[in-house]
Design an enzyme around this catalytic site. Structure first.
Site, mmCIF file in Angstrom:
data_model
loop_
_atom_site.group_PDB
_atom_site.id
_atom_site.type_symbol
_atom_site.label_atom_id
_atom_site.label_comp_id
_atom_site.label_asym_id
_atom_site.label_seq_id
_atom_site.Cartn_x
_atom_site.Cartn_y
_atom_site.Cartn_z
ATOM 1 N N ARG A 42 0.794 -1.234 0.000
ATOM 2 C CA ARG A 42 0.000 0.000 0.000
ATOM 3 C C ARG A 42 0.827 1.286 0.000
ATOM 4 N NH1 ARG A 42 -5.134 0.850 3.537
ATOM 5 N NH2 ARG A 42 -3.736 0.609 5.322
ATOM 6 N N ASP A 43 2.142 1.215 0.202
ATOM 7 C CA ASP A 43 2.939 2.442 0.164
ATOM 8 C C ASP A 43 4.295 2.168 -0.469
ATOM 9 O OD1 ASP A 43 3.399 5.148 0.551
ATOM 10 O OD2 ASP A 43 4.213 4.887 2.563
ATOM 11 N N LEU A 44 4.276 1.465 -1.585
ATOM 12 C CA LEU A 44 5.521 1.145 -2.276
ATOM 13 C C LEU A 44 6.026 2.392 -3.009
ATOM 14 C CD1 LEU A 44 7.450 -1.217 -2.914
ATOM 15 C CD2 LEU A 44 6.144 -1.577 -5.020
ATOM 16 N N ASN A 48 10.983 3.447 0.320
ATOM 17 C CA ASN A 48 10.670 2.205 1.021
ATOM 18 C C ASN A 48 11.344 0.997 0.365
ATOM 19 O OD1 ASN A 48 9.178 3.375 3.042
ATOM 20 N ND2 ASN A 48 7.218 3.133 1.996
#
Length: 254
Positions: A42-44, A48
């Site tokens: 959900r937050d690639l 990250n």
């Protein structure tokens, strides 16, 4: 990982960049298909993705916003999307629809950033024309048959053109607006590791958030006017609960 930083970009030749792309794809394959639970990150985004000091092998990190699917679950709807604008798929950003294909959209953006050395959430100026997003820029060059023009100049031509074109195609396939048209992680790994023409000859359609002219928007997204079009294209939409208009924070029990 930051290929938009000139100093760091010079440390990444094409072989390393291709290895990073393949490593991220294999990481997503594990999360989506091989782990005990199907995990949606959900937050690639580049920050990250961690690189080791020696071989620059990529590791996907920061699972604070991830969702785990159980059983045969393939999709979820969240009341409020979280993540980083510029890397969020349209169905997730505006409808809260979470799936492996929303992660693949983020992956596609990262692939295009790695190839071009440019950030998607920063507008581009090209020959004194209106500011455009990275996706618009790459799509225009791809459509014109001048894909070589998007390659990061810091590579100084030291790359295999066929591999670059293949990676650009994969990136564009992953950022298509229709989630069902995007390849899954297994297909991406196969495309990166195989020379099968039945796979690599797939043709991408116009990306989501692709605006070649100010004011031209996708009516399905419900946005109108030059200001909103430019905002969506560059990933700087005004969002509630975000002071810097870059990230959205939402505390949810897990």
């Amino acid at each position: 990982m930051c290929v938009a930083d000139p100093e760091k970009a010079n440390q990444l030749d094409w072989t390393k960049r291709k290895g990073i792309i393949s490593g991220i794809a294999r990481g997503l394959l594990y999360l989506h298909e091989d782990s005990r639970l199907k995990v949606i990150h959900r937050d690639l985004k580049p920050s990250n993705v961690l690189l080791d000091d020696v071989d620059m092998n990529p590791k996907i990190s920061d699972f604070g916003l991830s969702r785990a699917f159980g059983g045969d679950q393939s999709i979820d709807i969240t009341k409020r999307p979280v993540g980083t604008l510029g890397y969020m798929s349209p169905e997730y950003a505006y409808c809260g629809q979470v799936s492996t294909k929303s992660d693949m959209y983020s992956f596609g953006v990262i692939v295009l950033e790695i190839v071009t050395g440019r950030r998607n959430n920063r507008s581009l100026e090209d020959n004194n024309t209106a500011a455009r997003s990275l996706l618009s820029y790459v799509w225009d060059k791809w459509s014109a048959g001048t894909t070589h023009e998007v390659v990061d100049p810091s590579l100084r031509g030291r790359y295999l053109e066929g591999e670059v074109v293949s990676c650009v195609r994969i990136g564009l396939l992953c950022v298509q607006e229709d989630p069902s048209a995007r390849p899954d992680a297994a297909e991406v790994v196969l495309m990166l590791d195989s020379h099968s023409t039945s796979i690599t000859m797939r043709t991408p359609s116009r990306p989501a958030f692709c605006f070649t002219e100010p004011g031209v928007v996708n009516p399905a997204l419900g946005y109108h006017g030059t200001r909103d079009a430019n905002a969506m294209a560059t990933g700087h939409l005004p969002t509630p609960g975000s002071d810097n208009e870059v990230t959205i924070s939402d505390l949810q029990p897990r």
